[in-house]
Design an enzyme around this catalytic site. Sequence first.
Site, PDB file in Angstrom:
ATOM      1  N   TYR A  56      -0.954   3.324   3.597  1.00 53.49           N
ATOM      2  CA  TYR A  56      -0.173   4.488   3.193  1.00 53.49           C
ATOM      3  C   TYR A  56      -0.120   5.499   4.341  1.00 53.49           C
ATOM      4  CZ  TYR A  56      -0.935   2.733  -1.597  1.00 53.49           C
ATOM      5  OH  TYR A  56      -0.994   1.961  -2.737  1.00 53.49           O
ATOM      6  N   HIS A 128      -5.563  -5.519  -1.367  1.00 54.54           N
ATOM      7  CA  HIS A 128      -4.278  -4.931  -1.752  1.00 54.54           C
ATOM      8  C   HIS A 128      -3.235  -5.995  -2.098  1.00 54.54           C
ATOM      9  CE1 HIS A 128      -1.489  -1.251  -0.744  1.00 54.54           C
ATOM     10  NE2 HIS A 128      -1.280  -1.725  -1.954  1.00 54.54           N
ATOM     11  N   SER A 207       2.089   3.132 -10.644  1.00 49.46           N
ATOM     12  CA  SER A 207       3.476   3.425 -11.032  1.00 49.46           C
ATOM     13  C   SER A 207       3.659   3.418 -12.551  1.00 49.46           C
ATOM     14  CB  SER A 207       4.448   2.435 -10.373  1.00 49.46           C
ATOM     15  OG  SER A 207       4.468   2.589  -8.979  1.00 49.46           O
ATOM     16  N   PRO A 208       2.782   4.082 -13.299  1.00 47.76           N
ATOM     17  CA  PRO A 208       2.915   4.078 -14.766  1.00 47.76           C
ATOM     18  C   PRO A 208       4.122   4.857 -15.260  1.00 47.76           C
ATOM     19  CG  PRO A 208       1.235   5.630 -14.108  1.00 47.76           C
ATOM     20  CD  PRO A 208       1.624   4.890 -12.858  1.00 47.76           C
ATOM     21  N   LEU A 209       4.764   5.611 -14.361  1.00 46.17           N
ATOM     22  CA  LEU A 209       5.979   6.340 -14.721  1.00 46.17           C
ATOM     23  C   LEU A 209       7.210   5.730 -14.047  1.00 46.17           C
ATOM     24  CD1 LEU A 209       4.582   9.987 -14.549  1.00 46.17           C
ATOM     25  CD2 LEU A 209       4.847   8.511 -16.554  1.00 46.17           C
ATOM     26  N   GLY A 210       7.094   4.463 -13.645  1.00 45.36           N
ATOM     27  CA  GLY A 210       8.241   3.777 -13.061  1.00 45.36           C
ATOM     28  C   GLY A 210       8.766   4.450 -11.816  1.00 45.36           C
ATOM     29  N   ARG A 211       7.852   4.876 -10.934  1.00 45.21           N
ATOM     30  CA  ARG A 211       8.231   5.583  -9.706  1.00 45.21           C
ATOM     31  C   ARG A 211       9.097   6.809 -10.027  1.00 45.21           C
ATOM     32  NH1 ARG A 211       8.132   0.182  -8.921  1.00 45.21           N
ATOM     33  NH2 ARG A 211       6.609  -0.515  -7.360  1.00 45.21           N
ATOM     34  N   PHE A 213      11.179   7.253 -12.358  1.00 42.05           N
ATOM     35  CA  PHE A 213      12.442   7.006 -13.055  1.00 42.05           C
ATOM     36  C   PHE A 213      12.311   7.282 -14.547  1.00 42.05           C
ATOM     37  CE2 PHE A 213      16.012   4.684 -14.816  1.00 42.05           C
ATOM     38  CZ  PHE A 213      17.010   4.831 -13.868  1.00 42.05           C
TER      39      PHE A 213
END
Length: 332
Positions: A56, A128, A207-211, A213
């Site tokens: 990152y 990873h 990404s539990p919020l869909g990045r 979206f």
Amino acid sequence: MKHRKLGASGLVTSALGLGCMGMSEFYGHTDDADALRTLARALELGVTHVDSADTYGHGHNETLLGRFVAQGGAARRQQVILATKFGIVRVAGQYERHIDNSPAYIREACEASLRRLGVDHIDLYYCHRRDPAVPIEEVVGAMGELVQAGKVRAIGLSEVSVETLRRAHAVFPIAAMQSEYSLWSREPETGMLAACAELGVAFVAYSPLGRAFLTGTVDVGQLADNDFRKNNPRFVGEAQAANQRLVASLTAFAADRGLSNSQVALAWMLNKHAHVVPIPGTRRIAYLESNVSSVDIVLTPSEIEQLDRLFDPLAVAGARYPDAGLLGIEAG
């Protein structure tokens, strides 16, 4: 803040963690001062689990977390569970990557991460991405040696199959399995979540919020040129339009309950699985505070079932990564 165990490692984490990738790369403009303030507020709210990786920002994210820990001294180091990863090797300025799981590289990567983080041990160290040319037994064996040497407290895997998880766990205890999981990325429900529960492994959902979206706040046309979502299959063309209709149904569901989309999406996961730790990423304190409040939201079984139906996996359009991002991801 509620808490959850990371397998049999003895580590106890906040029920909600903080994904730190976007503080360094992939989501447009970054600002270290803003990131440090958000990290400090997260700790005030009881969020003790922060997630990074050596790739990152090509090391920047680990260095940033090192600054954050150093600012709080020994007391802060004792509070924070530092999770980071090895295995994705990239050239600066490029999204393309290759995977390295060799034992020599694992040892080298760990030492580099320790230097950037400015600590004497990593709390949770993940592979990873998976190189199938290197037996998982060799990978986990090398990671286990780092635990025995006191450089790592617990180990994890990311985006591997159930078979790989079982083989790895037979060699050395796996504390956490990390994969993408959200209302619109339900693949772990086909076997991985059950396997983790059976083995006593925590499941860490990135990404539990869909990045973002799923939050309903993303204007795809306004994304920065260096925001990787501009090329994500779910964010473009007909797929974007189809997925937007799903988000509209989530918005209506949330509004009926006086909640935000993000609060519902996180509460859905936390209510559904006692061994899952979501790690939504954000750089903004307001979003962080909203996310943290989801820990105390109770959804009924019928509400969870309704959300499951709204986001039937067959209704989600587009792959979750462009082809380059799928490298090292195992199916099954």
